[in-house]
Design an enzyme around this catalytic site. Structure first.
Site, PDB file in Angstrom:
ATOM      1  N   HIS A 135       0.866  -1.183   0.000  1.00 55.52           N
ATOM      2  CA  HIS A 135       0.000   0.000   0.000  1.00 55.52           C
ATOM      3  C   HIS A 135       0.900   1.230   0.000  1.00 55.52           C
ATOM      4  CE1 HIS A 135      -3.788   2.221   0.772  1.00 55.52           C
ATOM      5  NE2 HIS A 135      -2.947   3.098   1.292  1.00 55.52           N
ATOM      6  N   CYS A 136       0.713   2.086  -0.989  1.00 52.00           N
ATOM      7  CA  CYS A 136       1.562   3.268  -1.138  1.00 52.00           C
ATOM      8  C   CYS A 136       0.765   4.521  -0.779  1.00 52.00           C
ATOM      9  CB  CYS A 136       2.083   3.382  -2.572  1.00 52.00           C
ATOM     10  SG  CYS A 136       3.130   4.832  -2.833  1.00 52.00           S
ATOM     11  N   PRO A 137       1.132   5.227   0.293  1.00 51.54           N
ATOM     12  CA  PRO A 137       0.384   6.445   0.650  1.00 51.54           C
ATOM     13  C   PRO A 137       0.542   7.559  -0.374  1.00 51.54           C
ATOM     14  CG  PRO A 137       2.347   6.218   2.016  1.00 51.54           C
ATOM     15  CD  PRO A 137       2.222   4.945   1.248  1.00 51.54           C
ATOM     16  N   ASN A 164      -3.378   4.410  -2.471  1.00 55.75           N
ATOM     17  CA  ASN A 164      -4.018   3.192  -2.961  1.00 55.75           C
ATOM     18  C   ASN A 164      -3.049   2.025  -2.807  1.00 55.75           C
ATOM     19  OD1 ASN A 164      -5.979   1.573  -4.055  1.00 55.75           O
ATOM     20  ND2 ASN A 164      -5.848   2.397  -6.131  1.00 55.75           N
TER      21      ASN A 164
END
Length: 320
Positions: A169-171, A175
């Site tokens: 999960h990449c802030p 997403n």
């Protein structure tokens, strides 16, 4: 929940019988198709825009856009427009702005594309009976979102969904990076690395040019303001170039080895048929190598997106 035909187990670690490409529901999600709120059905008539309402992710995504636009401002108004060379400004401006547009488009596609979410609450007795499993076969249910977990799916605590082939999960894109949006994330890291390198090169040229002449002739801003803007741009470019270049390399390595970052960290032994190197790249980017691999607009259905955005009222379409 048990029956004579199958057993269902609540486990986070799983050895699933469902393949990643199998439809888990009649209204299964297709790449680029939007999904609705937590209680929305997944039929074609209820598809809505995919967007994660996470405050940290939204702040990070906003910062990403701000920093890219800041770089656009400095490159265009501090370095290129005051330049006396028309062709230097034109060529570098066209290149930098084109790459910036592609980077922001890739960011939007990564953020607004369903990464491969498994529908919530599909682990019902009726649906499980419809799978026509053989006696003794075991399927696994996620206890957090009450869904049957396909092969290589993992639960994301931020998206609150199980994601097929979840990498992480990449802030910064607010997403998950998963089966259906990994190609856009790879393009995002590539274009950010390119504009960062380009900005560093332009900054070096600008400093070198302005040292030989008066600073007032190099920019429409005062020398002090110009230097501060350029120093901040260089720091930003170095940071972004380092981060995105490393991330781009790890993503390509993961694709070529058909192994997500979660699978690598957990040291999971592959129970699937691996697609190595070019086969993996073709699977992620779709089709044989071509310029379409570098196009973040591929597969974008603008008319459907506009209908999804303006065709409904209320905020539920922006939740997960």
């Amino acid at each position: 929940m048990q029956s004579s035909n199958h057993r269902l187990r609540d486990m986070e670690q799983h050895h699933p019988l469902l393949s990643a490409g199998a439809d888990v529901e009649t209204g299964s999600l297709a790449a680029g198709v939007m999904v609705g709120g937590p209680h929305a059905s997944h039929t074609a008539g209820n598809r809505t825009l995919w967007f994660i309402q996470d405050s940290c992710g939204m702040v990070c995504a906003g910062m990403t856009w701000f920093l890219v636009l800041y770089a656009e401002f400095v490159v265009n108004f501090v370095m290129l427009l005051p330049s006396k060379s028309f062709w230097y400004s034109l060529l570098n401006g066209a290149t930098f702005n084109s790459l910036a547009v592609l980077a922001l488009a890739s960011h939007l596609r990564t953020m607004l594309t369903d990464p491969g979410a498994v529908p919530k609450g599909n682990a019902t007795k009726e649906y499980m009976e419809s799978l026509q499993l053989k006696p003794g076969e075991v399927i696994y249910k996620c206890p957090k979102c009450c869904s049957i977990k396909p092969e290589r799916a993992h639960h994301c605590s931020i998206c609150k969904r199980c994601i097929r082939k979840m990498d992480h999960h990449c802030p910064w894109v607010n997403n998950c990076v998963g089966e259906k949006n990994q190609r856009f994330f790879v393009l995002f890291t590539m274009y950010i690395a390119l504009i960062s390198a380009h900005a560093l090169g332009l900054s070096g040229m600008h400093f070198f040019t302005c040292i030989k002449v008066q600073w007032n002739e190099c920019s429409d801003f005062s020398p002090g303001v110009s230097v501060l803007l350029l120093i901040f741009l260089c720091l930003e470019a170095i940071l972004f170039l380092t981060f995105t270049a490393v991330m781009f390399g790890t993503q390509i390595h993961s694709i070529c080895n058909d192994e997500t970052e979660i699978e690598r960290l957990k040291n999971e032994k592959p129970t699937w048929e691996r697609r190595m190197r070019w086969d993996g790249m073709k699977t992620v980017f779709g089709g044989p190598p071509s310029l379409l691999w570098c196009n973040p607009f591929t597969g974008l259905r603008l008319r459907r997106l506009l209908l999804l955005t303006h065709g409904r009222r209320g905020g539920s379409e922006f939740s997960v």
